[in-house]
Design an enzyme around this catalytic site. Structure first.
Site, PDB file in Angstrom:
ATOM      1  N   HIS A  62       2.166 -13.279  39.821  1.00  0.00           N
ATOM      2  CA  HIS A  62       2.076 -12.036  40.592  1.00  0.00           C
ATOM      3  C   HIS A  62       3.469 -11.535  40.921  1.00  0.00           C
ATOM      4  CE1 HIS A  62       0.606  -9.078  43.401  1.00  0.00           C
ATOM      5  NE2 HIS A  62       1.527  -9.470  44.259  1.00  0.00           N
ATOM      6  N   SER A  73       0.833  -1.203   0.000  1.00  0.00           N
ATOM      7  CA  SER A  73       0.000   0.000   0.000  1.00  0.00           C
ATOM      8  C   SER A  73       0.867   1.253   0.000  1.00  0.00           C
ATOM      9  CB  SER A  73      -0.879   0.004   1.253  1.00  0.00           C
ATOM     10  OG  SER A  73      -0.067   0.062   2.413  1.00  0.00           O
TER      11      SER A  73
HETATM   12  P1  FAD Z   1       4.306  -3.917   1.957  1.00  0.00           P
HETATM   13  O1  FAD Z   1       5.009  -4.058   3.228  1.00  0.00           O
HETATM   14  O2  FAD Z   1       3.832  -2.565   1.551  1.00  0.00           O
HETATM   15  O3  FAD Z   1       5.310  -4.466   0.858  1.00  0.00           O
HETATM   16  C1  FAD Z   1       5.045  -4.411  -0.501  1.00  0.00           C
HETATM   17  C2  FAD Z   1       6.348  -4.440  -1.257  1.00  0.00           C
HETATM   18  O4  FAD Z   1       6.074  -4.691  -2.630  1.00  0.00           O
HETATM   19  C3  FAD Z   1       7.125  -3.126  -1.221  1.00  0.00           C
HETATM   20  O5  FAD Z   1       8.426  -3.337  -0.725  1.00  0.00           O
HETATM   21  C4  FAD Z   1       7.170  -2.675  -2.672  1.00  0.00           C
HETATM   22  O6  FAD Z   1       8.389  -2.047  -3.016  1.00  0.00           O
HETATM   23  C5  FAD Z   1       7.023  -3.991  -3.403  1.00  0.00           C
HETATM   24  N1  FAD Z   1       6.490  -3.863  -4.751  1.00  0.00           N
HETATM   25  C6  FAD Z   1       5.352  -3.245  -5.148  1.00  0.00           C
HETATM   26  N2  FAD Z   1       5.187  -3.382  -6.487  1.00  0.00           N
HETATM   27  C7  FAD Z   1       6.239  -4.111  -6.923  1.00  0.00           C
HETATM   28  C8  FAD Z   1       6.639  -4.576  -8.204  1.00  0.00           C
HETATM   29  N3  FAD Z   1       5.911  -4.350  -9.316  1.00  0.00           N
HETATM   30  N4  FAD Z   1       7.776  -5.291  -8.294  1.00  0.00           N
HETATM   31  C9  FAD Z   1       8.539  -5.554  -7.198  1.00  0.00           C
HETATM   32  N5  FAD Z   1       8.201  -5.124  -5.970  1.00  0.00           N
HETATM   33  C10 FAD Z   1       7.073  -4.419  -5.838  1.00  0.00           C
HETATM   34  N6  FAD Z   1       1.527  -2.694  10.790  1.00  0.00           N
HETATM   35  C11 FAD Z   1       1.580  -3.394  11.941  1.00  0.00           C
HETATM   36  O7  FAD Z   1       1.024  -4.490  12.014  1.00  0.00           O
HETATM   37  N7  FAD Z   1       2.249  -2.917  13.034  1.00  0.00           N
HETATM   38  C12 FAD Z   1       2.859  -1.714  13.023  1.00  0.00           C
HETATM   39  O8  FAD Z   1       3.456  -1.313  14.023  1.00  0.00           O
HETATM   40  C13 FAD Z   1       2.803  -0.939  11.835  1.00  0.00           C
HETATM   41  N8  FAD Z   1       3.392   0.262  11.779  1.00  0.00           N
HETATM   42  C14 FAD Z   1       3.351   0.967  10.615  1.00  0.00           C
HETATM   43  C15 FAD Z   1       3.930   2.230  10.595  1.00  0.00           C
HETATM   44  C16 FAD Z   1       3.904   2.985   9.439  1.00  0.00           C
HETATM   45  C17 FAD Z   1       4.549   4.345   9.437  1.00  0.00           C
HETATM   46  C18 FAD Z   1       3.277   2.470   8.274  1.00  0.00           C
HETATM   47  C19 FAD Z   1       3.261   3.268   6.998  1.00  0.00           C
HETATM   48  C20 FAD Z   1       2.677   1.221   8.287  1.00  0.00           C
HETATM   49  C21 FAD Z   1       2.696   0.469   9.469  1.00  0.00           C
HETATM   50  N9  FAD Z   1       2.084  -0.785   9.543  1.00  0.00           N
HETATM   51  C22 FAD Z   1       2.123  -1.486  10.716  1.00  0.00           C
HETATM   52  C23 FAD Z   1       1.406  -1.383   8.388  1.00  0.00           C
HETATM   53  C24 FAD Z   1       2.320  -2.403   7.702  1.00  0.00           C
HETATM   54  O9  FAD Z   1       3.504  -1.756   7.304  1.00  0.00           O
HETATM   55  C25 FAD Z   1       1.614  -3.022   6.512  1.00  0.00           C
HETATM   56  O10 FAD Z   1       0.379  -3.567   6.902  1.00  0.00           O
HETATM   57  C26 FAD Z   1       2.464  -4.125   5.898  1.00  0.00           C
HETATM   58  O11 FAD Z   1       3.721  -3.633   5.503  1.00  0.00           O
HETATM   59  C27 FAD Z   1       1.762  -4.754   4.691  1.00  0.00           C
HETATM   60  O12 FAD Z   1       2.581  -5.754   4.163  1.00  0.00           O
HETATM   61  P2  FAD Z   1       2.504  -6.144   2.618  1.00  0.00           P
HETATM   62  O13 FAD Z   1       3.455  -7.283   2.461  1.00  0.00           O
HETATM   63  O14 FAD Z   1       1.116  -6.339   2.189  1.00  0.00           O
HETATM   64  O15 FAD Z   1       3.043  -4.874   1.815  1.00  0.00           O
END
Ligand code: FAD
Ligand code: NAI
Length: 463
Positions: free
Chosen positions: A442, A142
C-alpha cells in the site's frame, strides 16, 4: 562442414531471435538469417519498440501541455519538436536492435545477412551461399493486410510503418480499424494535436477484448477527443497533394459519404508473411489464410522444417512468438517445451492501458460456463487518485464450480504491468481468494487487483 548448423532460423523477430538464443543456450550450433539491415524483426524495428517510444514521448507532451497544472506544476510555452521526438525513437530502436546483435555474439549465433530460401530439405541459400541444417525454423513474421480501394503510399495513406515516420502532425488523421495499431498510433497523433477519426467496420472497438472494457475505453478515448464511426466501411480513398478523400458507407447500407483527411492510417489487421522463402517448392502446407500449418510441436508437414510466431496461427504478439521460440528450441533439444495458449496476455499501450488475459465474459457466456465476476474501479484506489489516473477498473472472472480464475481484464493506469499478476495466478490455477490473501503493498495500483479478487468473493473492502 563450416556451413552446417544444428538449427537454422529464418527471420530474426522476437520468435526467431529468441529461438536462436535458446537453442544456442542448449548447446546447439545456430545460425539466423535476416534480410533486414538490422536484427529484431517487425517488433524492434517498425513495431512494438518504435510505437512505445512515440507513445511515451507523446504522453509526456500531453501531460506537460494539459496535466501538469493540476499538480501545481506551471510550465509555459510547451512546444513540440517532432524531429527530436522522431530522432529519439530512432535511438531507442537502434539500442534495441544492437542489443540483439550483442546477444547473438555472446551466444555464438551466426547472423546470415540476406534473404533466405529453402533449396532442398535441410538446405537453405542466403546471398548465393548454401547452408545445411538438421532443423530449419521459419519465423518470417507478418505484414500489414491491404484494404481494397485504399492504395498505401506510406506518405498520405500509410500503414503502421508510415504512421511511425510522419514528419508533421496531420491536421486530420483518419484511422481505418479500431484495433491495437489504430488506437495506439491514433493516440500518438491525437496527443500531438491531430484530430483523429476512427472508422471501424464492426459496431465496437477492440474486437476480441472484453466488451465491457472496450465500451468504457471508447468513452475514455472519446473524452480525449477521438471521433468514432463504427459500423462503417471505407469504399475508396483517393490521395492528392493536398490530402485524401475517402468514401465511406454504413455497413447497413444507405448513402455513400465523403470524408477528407490529411493522412489515413490503414490498420485492419496483419497477415502471415512467407513470400520468397521457397515454401511451395519445398511442399510446406499453408492454411486458407496463408499461415504455415504446424502441429502441436511446431512441425510443418515437411520433416525438419518448423514454424513459429506471426507466420503461424494464434495471436500476433511478440511474447507469444518468443515463448514459441523457447518451446521449439527446447523440443529440438529433446526437452518438454510448451506454451499455455490459454494464458497469453494482450495489452493496448494507450492511456489508460487496456490489458486482458484468458476468457472474456462474452466467451464464458457463449460456452455456458457459470462464472463469478469481481470488479473494482480505480476511483476507489488511493494511489490512482494520487496519480490523477482514476479512469477504468479491474475485472476478474472466476469459475463458479472450481473457483479458478478464468480471465482478467483491466482498463487503467499501467494495466499492462498489473495483468502479469493475474496471468501468473492463472498459470498456478489460483482462485480469487488466493490473490486476495496475498499481501499487496500500500499504496499501489495492484491493490485494485486484490480488491477485484475480494469483490469476486463478495467482500471488497474499499468500496
Ligand atoms: P517478425 O517480428 O515479423 O520478424 C520476422 C522477420 O523475418 C523480419 O525481420 C523479416 O525481415 C524476416 N524475414 C522474412 N522472410 C525472410 C527471409 N526469407 N529471409 C530472411 N529474413 C526473413 N506485439 C506485442 O506483443 N506488443 C506490442 O507492443 C506490439 N506492438 C506492435 C506495433 C506495431 C506497429 C506492429 C506492426 C506490431 C506490433 N506487435 C506488438 C506485434 C509484433 O511486432 C509481432 O507479433 C512480432 O514481431 C512477431 O514476431 P515474429 O518473430 O513472428 O516476426
Ligand atoms: P487488429 O486485428 O488489432 O484490428 C483491426 C481492426 O480493423 C479490427 O477492429 C477490425 O474489425 C477492423 N477492420 C477490419 N477490416 C476493416 C475494414 N475493412 N474497415 C474498417 N475496419 C476494419 O489489427 P491491427 O490494429 O492492424 O494490428 C495487427 C496486429 O498487430 C494486432 O492484432 C496485434 O496482434 C499486433 N499488435 C499488437 C500490439 C500490442 O500488443 N500492443 C500493438 C500493435 C499491433
Amino acid at each position: 562442414m563450416a556451413n552446417a548448423f544444428d538449427v537454422l532460423v529464418i527471420g530474426s523477430g522476437p520468435g526467431g531471435y529468441v529461438c536462436a538464443l535458446r537453442a544456442a543456450q542448449l548447446g546447439m550450433t545456430v545460425a539466423c538469417a535476416e534480410k533486414r539491415e538490422t536484427l529484431g524483426g517487425t517488433c524492434l524495428n517498425i513495431g512494438c519498440i518504435p510505437s512505445k517510444a512515440l507513445l511515451q514521448s507523446s504522453e509526456n507532451f500531453a501531460e506537460a501541455a494539459h496535466a501538469f497544472a493540476d499538480h501545481g506544476v506551471m510550465v509555459e510555452g510547451v512546444r513540440l519538436d517532432l524531429a527530436r521526438m522522431q530522432a529519439r525513437k530512432a535511438e531507442v530502436v537502434a539500442a534495441n536492435v544492437k542489443g540483439v546483435e550483442y546477444l547473438f555474439n555472446k551466444n555464438k549465433v551466426t547472423w546470415l545477412k540476406g534473404a533466405a530460401r529453402i533449396v532442398a530439405p535441410g538446405r537453405i541459400e542466403v546471398g548465393g551461399t548454401e547452408y545445411a541444417a538438421k532443423h530449419i525454423v521459419l519465423a518470417t513474421g507478418s505484414e500489414s493486410t491491404p484494404l481494397p480501394g485504399v492504395a498505401v503510399d506510406e506518405k498520405r495513406i500509410v500503414t503502421s510503418t508510415g504512421a511511425l515516420e510522419l514528419s508533421a502532425v496531420p491536421a486530420h488523421l483518419v484511422v481505418i480499424g479500431a484495433g491495437y495499431i489504430g488506437l495506439e498510433l491514433g493516440s500518438v497523433w491525437r496527443r500531438l494535436g491531430a484530430k483523429v477519426t476512427v472508422v471501424e467496420f464492426l459496431d465496437r472497438i477492440l474486437p476480441g477484448m472484453d466488451a465491457e472494457v472496450a465500451k468504457s475505453f471508447q468513452r475514455v478515448l472519446t473524452k480525449q477527443g477521438f471521433a468514432f464511426r463504427l459500423s462503417t466501411k471505407v469504399l475508396a480513398a483517393q490521395a492528392s497533394d493536398s490530402g485524401v478523400s475517402l468514401t465511406v458507407q454504413r455497413t447497413s447500407g444507405g448513402a455513400e459519404e465523403s470524408v477528407t483527411a490529411d493522412a489515413v492510417l490503414v490498420a485492419v489487421g496483419r497477415r502471415a508473411y512467407t513470400a520468397g522463402v521457397g515454401l511451395a517448392e519445398a511442399g510446406v502446407a499453408l492454411d486458407e489464410r496463408g499461415r504455415i500449418v504446424i502441429d502441436a510441436h511446431y512441425a510443418t508437414n515437411v520433416a525438419g522444417i518448423y514454424a513459429i510466431g506471426d507466420a503461424v496461427s494464434g495471436p500476433m504478439l511478440a511474447h507469444k512468438a518468443e515463448d514459441e521460440g523457447v518451446a521449439l528450441a527446447e523440443l529440438l533439444a529433446g526437452q518438454a517445451g510448451h506454451v499455455n495458449y490459454g494464458v497469453i496476455p494482450g495489452v493496448v499501450y494507450t492511456w489508460p492501458e487496456v490489458a486482458s488475459v484468458g476468457e472474456t465474459e462474452e466467451a464464458l457466456k457463449a460456452a455456458g460456463t457459470e462464472y463469478t465476476v469481481g470488479k473494482f474501479p480505480f476511483t476507489a484506489n488511493g494511489r490512482a487518485r494520487a496519480m490523477g489516473a482514476t479512469e477504468g477498473f479491474v475485472k476478474i472472472l472466476a469459475d463458479k464450480a472450481t473457483d479458478r480464475i478464468l480471465g482478467a481484464h483491466i482498463l487503467g493506469p499501467d494495466a499492462g504491468t498489473l495483468i502479469a499478476e493475474l496471468a501468473l495466478a492463472m498459470e498456478f490455477g489460483a482462485s480469487p481468494d488466493d490473490v486476495a490473501r496475498t499481501c499487496h503493498a500500500h499504496p499501489t495500483l495492484s491493490e485494485a487487483v486484490k480488491e477485484a479478487a475480494l469483490a469476486a468473493e463478495g467482500r471488497a473492502l474499499h468500496i
